[in-house]
Design an enzyme around this catalytic site. Structure first.
Site, mmCIF file in Angstrom:
data_model
loop_
_atom_site.group_PDB
_atom_site.id
_atom_site.type_symbol
_atom_site.label_atom_id
_atom_site.label_comp_id
_atom_site.label_asym_id
_atom_site.label_seq_id
_atom_site.Cartn_x
_atom_site.Cartn_y
_atom_site.Cartn_z
ATOM 1 N N LYS A 71 0.862 -1.186 0.000
ATOM 2 C CA LYS A 71 0.000 0.000 0.000
ATOM 3 C C LYS A 71 0.904 1.244 0.000
ATOM 4 O O LYS A 71 1.113 1.890 1.030
ATOM 5 C CB LYS A 71 -0.916 -0.057 1.243
ATOM 6 C CG LYS A 71 -2.262 0.562 1.037
ATOM 7 C CD LYS A 71 -3.199 0.181 2.161
ATOM 8 C CE LYS A 71 -4.304 1.190 2.355
ATOM 9 N NZ LYS A 71 -5.190 1.411 1.222
HETATM 10 C C1 LIG Z 1 -6.436 -0.299 -3.953
HETATM 11 C C2 LIG Z 1 -7.197 -0.911 -2.824
HETATM 12 N N1 LIG Z 1 -7.751 -2.119 -2.983
HETATM 13 C C3 LIG Z 1 -8.440 -2.720 -2.004
HETATM 14 C C4 LIG Z 1 -8.621 -2.113 -0.776
HETATM 15 C C5 LIG Z 1 -9.351 -2.833 0.310
HETATM 16 O O1 LIG Z 1 -8.454 -3.287 1.261
HETATM 17 P P1 LIG Z 1 -8.871 -3.505 2.784
HETATM 18 O O2 LIG Z 1 -10.068 -4.382 2.755
HETATM 19 O O3 LIG Z 1 -7.713 -4.179 3.396
HETATM 20 O O4 LIG Z 1 -9.154 -2.175 3.338
HETATM 21 C C6 LIG Z 1 -8.092 -0.837 -0.565
HETATM 22 C C7 LIG Z 1 -8.311 -0.141 0.698
HETATM 23 O O5 LIG Z 1 -7.570 -0.107 1.584
HETATM 24 C C8 LIG Z 1 -7.339 -0.236 -1.603
HETATM 25 O O6 LIG Z 1 -6.778 0.958 -1.420
#
Ligand SMILES: Cc1ncc(COP(=O)(O)O)c(C=O)c1O
Length: 313
Positions: free
Chosen positions: A154
């Site tokens: 991330k």
């Molecule tokens: C690009 C992206 N995909 C998917 C998610 C979903 O991830 P999570 O369920 O861990 O928040 C997020 C959000 O955090 C994201 O930024």
């Protein structure tokens, strides 16, 4: 505005948590972050942080990909977070943002030989997408690739890809974008994972299709299998499968669970929220607020020490 922040190793007044305009992470996007939600449960007068430990495990994975060597375990970061949120005293739904960044004030693009810092803040937060039945459009922007900017981490700078897709979608009258991989398969939303339902099977792209390995995605799969008895498949999804799906949803910490009821101006199924998405969404909102005893271990209480609910490191 929050009253406090975790900054340079301690909890300080928020106004003292400042970085320089020369900070490497600010100039080059060399940082990684998490988005974590805490849910207020009014009947218990408790604030529950959802999947706290899992978020910090992913945070540390992201940091490793960026060649960071952070001097904290996931357990310690979880403890600091509980302390920070407790100090804020929030009695409402809250969003927690940890960010690790290359902190040196130098010119030069690289990952190595740079000092790393962590900051954490928490703010009250409601809905991310302002509807429960989203209209999505397939983006003209493609998803970043693992061999250019890994979506698995991330990474702060990587979110320019999401920003391009989101703004294009909104300007085109949609609520959200669906982004395809370089080879044209469905990857995810701008900041959410995606699921479709075909003939009663819940289908989501595999982790090798340049998605963020979402924590909510894992929760969806587990609840679907264990509570709804559904078959779940992780496999590549073609664009036109979106057009023939019976149901579809976006999920993520920010968006929570939202039905996709139109894609590219075509109705998904009946064009309204379907039974499987509704069941998953309702279950999710009960689980995150600490209302399902079986899943209380996924929720970390902020205001009372309840050791059996604390995740183990
Ligand atoms: C690009 C992206 N995909 C998917 C998610 C979903 O991830 P999570 O369920 O861990 O928040 C997020 C959000 O955090 C994201 O930024």
């Amino acid at each position: 505005m929050p009253k406090y922040a975790f900054f340079k190793g301690s909890i300080v007044p928020n106004e003292d948590a400042k970085i320089s305009i020369m900070t490497h992470g600010f100039n080059y996007g060399t940082g990684c972050f998490e988005g974590i939600r805490a849910y207020w449960n009014p009947s218990e007068e408790q604030l529950y942080i959802f999947k706290l430990h899992e978020h910090y495990e992913r945070f540390l994975d992201s940091s490793r990909i960026l060649l960071m060597n952070l001097p904290f375990t996931a357990q310690r970061l979880a403890e600091i977070t509980v302390e920070l949120v407790r100090k804020e005293g929030y009695r409402e739904d809250t969003y927690i943002r940890p960010v690790a960044y290359k902190a040196d004030e130098v010119i030069g693009v690289r990952l190595h030989n740079l000092r790393d810092e962590i900051a954490i803040f928490a703010v009250p937060f409601g809905r991310y997408i302002d509807t429960e039945e989203a209209h999505a459009g397939v983006s003209s922007w493609r998803r970043i690739d693992d061999n250019s900017v890994p979506a698995r981490a991330k990474i702060t700078g990587a979110y320019i890809n999401s920003a391009f897709a989101k703004t294009e979608a909104m300007r085109n009258g949609y609520d959200e974008a669906i982004v395809l991989t370089q080879d044209g398969h469905v990857s995810e939303g701008s900041a959410e994972n995606i699921f479709i339902v075909r003939d009663g099977v819940l289908i989501t792209p595999p982790i090798t299709d340049n998605i963020l390995e979402g924590i909510t995605r894992t929760v969806m799969m587990e609840l679907a299998r264990k509570e709804l008895g559904l078959q779940v498949m992780e496999r590549p999804i073609d664009r036109t499968e979106l057009y023939v799906a019976d149901e579809a949803l976006l999920c993520g910490t920010g968006v929570q669970v939202v039905a996709i009821t139109q894609v590219d101006h075509r109705p998904v199924g009946t064009g309204t929220i379907g039974p499987i998405v509704k069941a998953l969404r309702d279950l999710y909102f009960d689980v995150v607020r600490g209302r399902v005893r079986k899943y209380l271990g996924w929720c970390t209480p902020v205001y009372a020490d309840r050791p059996e609910a604390m995740p183990v490191s």
